[in-house]
Design an enzyme around this catalytic site. Structure first.
Site: not given
Ligand code: TTJ
Length: 640
Positions: A428, A501, A503, A505
């Protein structure tokens, strides 16, 4: 005379013991596996018998209980297994059911027994593989009781009291010397029992967990049967019309039931069943269904001038865009093509489904012209998109004809050309991509950075999907092609690792990628090539030493070990970008140290996987939260 009966009885006894011994010696031959999956098959096997009684019209309630001691009880309100002596065997019918292999005359009584597919080995196999099994039969005003241990009759069938109830209750404790685990999973049983209830309209199935700390109960009861199954599949989608289209009938001994409804998405969710068992690979019943759909809608479109004489027919794919459907058939003698018994071969099933759907769908469309037009119009726009996509693909193909293997510009490929050794990290963001390129082991690790959120393939049409740069980059890098052109032997990397990541998202981006793989190259997931990288959440430094923690719990236990004091320097990573190349290598990419999660699909359960995806990808916020809680099921922990 008496002597003769005794002799026969003796011969039967020997046969019984040999039979049960064979099952205990080679359990895999009878239930496929002694893993968790095999353990759960025992329950389905017993429940199938009660469902047969419901299909025969004598039972409308089944209660399945996981008891405190870990055994399972299945109770129905049917007629009760006969208790009288069965002439041929010379022992009570109930003992025949539980001790003789393939007893019970499956498919013999003119009825459609459910147990024809993956399991269907009979109650005697469950009995043979149980430490103990107890039956209570409520019949003729009496409670009849029998107990077996490792399949063997302990004493003659006895009457232990009076009752006004009717039914059969079976409780069994699987043998722990045979099974890898005895731990029944509530959710696994729930999914299958819910499916059973959908497939048997009017039948109420209750699942109840009595184990300490895990008490829970769920009830499944659908008067609408597979119509409600279709509603369930579409529950987080936008249906294109209110009604569920429903067809039922019988032809050449095949009982056919079909329910369907289109939604606004672009993918197809058609699930097929034979004798209540999911046929994941489809087969003749699915072929019959598809050919009827294609013919009926094309006839309708032509007769109503929605397609002009010079226009091409709508393809089956166009007509099934956004279609949610259940095809459920009952056949006395199911023939399965593949080893795994999940592809139906009976040719009479094709004509039966084709005829029933043809006849009844034609009538439905005449009676519901608004719905007919909605579906035909959806298919016409699918057809346009398909033609546009083909043109786009042709252009793409021609432009790269000289070097058809042109790899995407952003790809940093590895030097090793043996796919078995190679991995590709899909990363990403360009900045994390940069660190990954520096960090990687060049020989075997390729890096493909992707920018931002990738396209949600559940919400876009094929032309837009194939025009998307990020998706094109993945397709060319993998080398396999997609859909019917997919060829796993061309796969350039045996590990495809999604690195995002840690998280919300990042999780969302990972799911978008998995959705793409699942819809366009599902075999990548089925064959276990897809992984999720697990970057750490925390870094702890103390006295020039460094620790990484991948969860809050892990951080906690590290802190316990090193002591909680002011010398602790704790960093919480918000994204991959906060790590330098060396840290990224050490924590997430080094094959010796990293954690990878392998993504899998449970065979039995593709309708659930589909739902899991749809839940996350849908517009509604609440289901998304549910998914995040449940997504551990989708991903199984593999590497260290
Ligand atoms: C057979 O034909 C005569 C009337 O009873 C039929 C019968 O066997 N019914 C029946 C069997 N109802 N329930 C069962 C059954 C239920 C469980 C939970 C387990 C087993 C092995 C059978």
């Amino acid at each position: 005379m008496g002597n003769k009966v005794e002799q026969e009885y003796g011969a039967n006894q020997i046969q019984i013991l040999e039979g049960l011994e064979a099952v205990r010696k080679r359990p895999g031959m009878y239930i496929g596996t002694t893993s968790e999956k095999g353990l759960h098959h025992l329950v389905y096997e017993i429940v199938d018998n009660a469902v047969d009684e419901a299909l025969a019209g004598y039972c409308n309630e089944i209660l399945v209980t996981i008891n405190k001691d870990g055994s399972v009880t299945v109770l129905d309100n049917g007629r009760g297994i006969p208790t009288g002596i069965q002439e041929k065997a010379g022992i009570p019918a109930v003992d025949v059911v539980f001790t003789m292999l393939h007893a019970g005359g499956k498919f013999g009584g003119g009825g459609y027994k459910v147990a024809g597919g993956l399991h269907g080995v009979g109650a005697s196999v469950v009995n043979a593989l149980s430490e103990w099994l107890e039956v209570e039969i409520y019949r003729d005003g009496k409670i009849h009781s029998q107990r077996y241990e490792k399949g063997k009759i302990i004493h003659p069938l006895e009457v232990i009291g009076n009752t006004r109830k009717r039914g059969t209750k079976v409780t069994f404790m699987p043998d722990d010397s045979i099974f890898e685990t005895l731990n029944f999973d509530f959710d696994t049983l729930r999914t299958r029992l819910r499916e059973m209830a959908f497939l048997t309209k009017g039948l109420k199935i209750t699942l109840s967990d009595k184990r300490a700390g895990r008490e829970k109960e769920r009830e499944f009861h659908y008067e609408g049967g597979i119509k409600e199954f279709v509603e369930y599949i579409n529950r987080h989608k936008d249906p294109l019309y209110d009604k569920i289209i429903y067809c039922e009938g019988e032809k050449d001994g095949v009982v056919v039931e079909v329910a369907m409804q289109h939604n606004s998405s672009y993918s197809e969710s058609v699930y097929t069943f034979v004798n209540n068992i999911g046929t994941v690979e489809g087969g003749t019943h699915l072929t019959g269904f598809r050919s009827a759909i294609t013919k009926v809608f094309n006839d309708y479109a032509r007769n109503n001038k929605m397609l002009k004489d010079n226009e091409d027919n709508l393809s089956g794919d166009d007509l099934r865009e956004g279609l949610a459907a259940i095809v459920s058939i009952k056949v006395a003698d199911p023939q399965f093509e593949s080893q795994t018994k999940i592809k139906l071969g009976n040719s009479e099933a094709r004509t039966a489904v084709d005829n029933v759907v043809n006849e009844q769908l034609t009538i439905f469309l005449e009676l519901n012209p608004k719905i007919a037009k909605i579906i035909v119009n959806k298919a016409i726009s699918a057809q346009r998109a398909r033609i546009a996509a083909r043109k786009a693909r042709d252009v793409a193909r021609k432009s790269t004809l000289s070097d058809s293997m042109a790899l995407p510009g952003k790809l940093a490929d590895c030097s090793d050309k043996n796919p078995e050794n190679c991995e590709i990290y899909i990363v990403e963001g360009d900045s994390a991509g940069g660190s990954a390129k520096t960090a990687r082991s060049r020989a075997t690790q390729a890096i493909l950075p992707l920018r931002g959120k990738i396209l949600n393939v559940e919400k876009a049409r094929i032309d837009k999907i194939l025009g998307n740069k990020e998706i094109q980059a993945m397709i060319t890098a993998f080398g396999t092609g997609i859909h019917e052109n997919f060829d796993i032997s061309k796969l350039r990397y045996h590990k495809i690792i999604i690195m995002t990541d840690a998280d919300v998202d990042g999780a969302h981006i990972a799911t978008l990628m998995l959705t793409f793989f699942y819809r366009f190259m599902p075999d990548l997931i089925r064959e276990g090539h897809v992984y999720l990288a697990q970057p750490p959440l925390y870094k702890l430094e103390k006295n020039k030493k460094t620790w990484y923690a991948y969860s809050d719990d892990e951080l906690d236990s590290i802190l316990k070990e090193v002591g909680r004091d002011q010398n602790n320097k704790i960093q919480r990573y918000k994204g991959l970008g906060e790590m330098d190349a060396e840290q990224l290598w050490e924590t997430t990419m080094d094959p010796e140290k990293r954690i990878l999660l392998r993504v899998g699909i449970e065979d039995d359960n593709e309708s659930e996987v589909d739902l899991v995806f749809n839940t996350l990808m849908g517009d509604k916020v609440e289901p998304r939260r549910e998914f995040i809680e449940e997504n551990a099921k989708f991903v199984k922990n593999l590497d260290i």
